[in-house]
Design an enzyme around this catalytic site. Structure first.
Site, short mmCIF file in Angstrom:
data_model
loop_
_atom_site.label_atom_id
_atom_site.label_comp_id
_atom_site.label_asym_id
_atom_site.label_seq_id
_atom_site.Cartn_x
_atom_site.Cartn_y
_atom_site.Cartn_z
N HIS A 163 -26.65 -48.57 29.97
CA HIS A 163 -26.31 -49.76 30.81
C HIS A 163 -26.76 -50.97 30.53
CE1 HIS A 163 -23.85 -50.20 34.88
NE2 HIS A 163 -23.82 -51.30 34.26
N GLU A 185 -24.03 -41.83 36.92
CA GLU A 185 -25.11 -42.82 36.96
C GLU A 185 -25.42 -42.86 38.46
OE1 GLU A 185 -25.73 -46.51 34.70
OE2 GLU A 185 -23.83 -45.97 33.92
N ARG A 225 -17.62 -48.76 34.05
CA ARG A 225 -18.37 -47.73 34.66
C ARG A 225 -17.78 -46.31 34.30
NH1 ARG A 225 -21.07 -51.06 36.15
NH2 ARG A 225 -21.37 -52.19 38.32
P1 NAD Z 1 -13.18 -58.81 36.91
O1 NAD Z 1 -12.94 -58.29 38.13
O2 NAD Z 1 -13.06 -60.17 36.45
O3 NAD Z 1 -11.95 -58.09 36.00
C1 NAD Z 1 -11.36 -56.79 36.01
C2 NAD Z 1 -10.04 -56.75 35.87
O4 NAD Z 1 -9.83 -55.42 36.27
C3 NAD Z 1 -9.11 -57.54 36.92
O5 NAD Z 1 -8.34 -58.38 35.98
C4 NAD Z 1 -8.39 -56.58 37.74
O6 NAD Z 1 -7.09 -56.99 37.94
C5 NAD Z 1 -8.31 -55.31 36.56
N1 NAD Z 1 -7.90 -54.08 37.40
C6 NAD Z 1 -8.25 -53.84 38.54
N2 NAD Z 1 -7.76 -52.52 39.04
C7 NAD Z 1 -7.20 -52.26 37.74
C8 NAD Z 1 -6.59 -51.11 37.37
N3 NAD Z 1 -6.21 -50.19 38.23
N4 NAD Z 1 -5.88 -50.83 36.08
C9 NAD Z 1 -6.17 -51.90 35.32
N5 NAD Z 1 -6.78 -53.29 35.32
C10 NAD Z 1 -7.33 -53.22 36.64
O7 NAD Z 1 -14.39 -57.86 36.32
P2 NAD Z 1 -15.33 -58.09 35.13
O8 NAD Z 1 -16.10 -59.38 35.30
O9 NAD Z 1 -14.30 -58.34 33.82
O10 NAD Z 1 -16.07 -56.76 35.00
C11 NAD Z 1 -15.39 -55.78 34.82
C12 NAD Z 1 -16.31 -54.55 35.16
O11 NAD Z 1 -17.25 -54.29 34.19
C13 NAD Z 1 -16.93 -54.27 36.44
O12 NAD Z 1 -16.13 -53.91 37.63
C14 NAD Z 1 -18.24 -53.65 36.20
O13 NAD Z 1 -17.82 -52.28 36.50
C15 NAD Z 1 -18.41 -53.78 34.68
N6 NAD Z 1 -19.62 -54.51 34.37
C16 NAD Z 1 -20.40 -53.75 33.37
C17 NAD Z 1 -21.54 -54.45 33.12
C18 NAD Z 1 -22.38 -53.55 32.15
O14 NAD Z 1 -23.57 -54.22 32.02
N7 NAD Z 1 -22.26 -52.54 31.53
C19 NAD Z 1 -21.84 -55.80 33.62
C20 NAD Z 1 -20.83 -56.25 34.14
C21 NAD Z 1 -19.83 -55.79 34.52
#
Ligand code: NAD
Length: 327
Positions: free
Chosen positions: A294, A255, A226
């Site tokens: 994105h 965004e 994000r």
């Molecule tokens: P997920 O929930 O599986 O993984 C997120 C990880 O971040 C978890 O392991 C969690 O413990 C960790 N986390 C939480 N707080 C934290 C902190 N303060 N410091 C370090 N780590 C922390 O999520 P995901 O499916 O891997 O997705 C991650 C992010 O990617 C989503 O939150 C979303 O914002 C983004 N995303 C972007 C797109 C895109 O098209 N650009 C698509 C899907 C997801």
């Protein structure tokens, strides 16, 4: 009767191969209730608000299959009261986003956009195009959840050294040689830092002027998570001072608010988000920054996974063997 809302013609054709149903390309609130009042199951998207008022008009409804990960457009309490079950699509694009992070990384490390621009102009000189290998470089992965795990898998294939920081360790990444370290250590040792943590009060602006100070000179930053994880002003300063060599950004600060990626494929939100991306001029016009709109989630396969999971969810309902149930 199963009724689908907000489905494009192509999706309708595909779903019809597996399920009998009634299809509408419109939002559920734009279709006269008389056309679906006998629905036993409905499949909706995040724009289809399912509230008490609507549920009151659907006395036969037993099941809702939302074609999204999020389900806050559905009043679950009201569904529960009526015994209506709800399924979602819990995940569909983890490897897809991880692959995009590497697309950005390689585009920067091998100067691909500039190289292609030049050859298209008939300039085949190698001057200024020397890149660097990923092999042997230290990759700092912040967030080793679903996407971060795939990033570690791919990085291991490139023979990178992988450092990770997460508030919750993922034991699946051990096989990729990942070493968990403190955030400060990750900042100071990484050649490339890639962000895969969600946006929340703890992660907002986690890349800021003080964290950038701790980083190696010439670090590369990749953000497919994000935009608000990075303080843009600090990023620009870091790039200007060459502390940061370059950045690959699929997401930008400010965004428009989105709940989840599939929303971006819908007309109204797309215009809004692209507009903001274009307005992010400072970053957009730099040679050392690559911006994608994105788009990391947007592969044919990931979109198919949404449809296929929804079909499975509905088949589960028909057989009374529910899967991916939220309630
Ligand atoms: P997920 O929930 O599986 O993984 C997120 C990880 O971040 C978890 O392991 C969690 O413990 C960790 N986390 C939480 N707080 C934290 C902190 N303060 N410091 C370090 N780590 C922390 O999520 P995901 O499916 O891997 O997705 C991650 C992010 O990617 C989503 O939150 C979303 O914002 C983004 N995303 C972007 C797109 C895109 O098209 N650009 C698509 C899907 C997801």
């Amino acid at each position: 009767m199963i009724v689908f809302f907000e489905v494009k013609k192509k999706e309708q054709k595909y779903i019809s191969k597996f399920l009998k149903g009634k299809f509408f390309s419109e939002n559920i609130h734009d279709v006269p209730i008389s056309k679906f009042k006998n629905a036993e199951a409905i499949s909706v998207f995040v724009w289809d608000k399912i509230d008490k008022e609507l549920l009151d008009k659907l006395p036969k409804l037993k099941f809702i299959a939302t074609r999204s990960t999020g389900y806050d457009h559905i009043d679950l309490d009201e569904c529960k009261k009526r015994g209506i079950k709800v399924s979602n699509v819990p995940n569909y694009g983890q490897n897809t986003v991880a692959e995009h992070a590497f697309a950005l990384m390689l585009s920067l490390s091998r100067k691909i956009p500039r190289t292609i621009e030049r050859t298209k102009e008939g300039n085949f000189s190698l001057q200024g195009l020397t890149g660097f290998d990923l092999k042997g470089k230290v990759l700092g992965v912040i967030g080793t959840g679903n996407i971060g795990e795939h990033v570690c898998r791919i990085a291991n294939g490139f023979e990178m050294k992988i450092l990770a920081y997460d508030i919750c360790k993922n034991k699946n990444v051990k096989k990729y040689g990942v070493k968990y370290v403190s955030l400060d250590k990750l900042f100071s040792l990484s050649d490339i830092i890639t962000l895969h943590a969600p946006l929340n009060e703890h992660t907002k602006f986690m890349i800021n002027s003080s964290s950038i100070k701790k980083m190696k000179k010439g670090v590369m930053i990749i953000n497919t998570s994000r935009g608000e994880l990075i303080d843009t002003t600090a990023l620009v300063k870091g790039l200007n001072s060459n502390k940061i060599c370059c950045a690959g950004l699929d997401v930008l600060e400010n965004e428009c608010y989105i709940k989840e990626e599939a929303q971006l494929l819908s007309k109204n939100i797309k215009e809004c988000d692209l507009q903001v991306a274009v307005e992010n001029n400072i970053l957009l016009h730099r040679d050392d920054v690559l911006i994608t709109p994105h788009n990391a989630f947007n592969s044919k396969e990931a979109l198919m996974r949404i449809t296929d999971t929804t079909i499975k969810n509905l088949k589960g309902f028909l057989k009374k063997r529910y899967i991916n149930r939220v309630i």
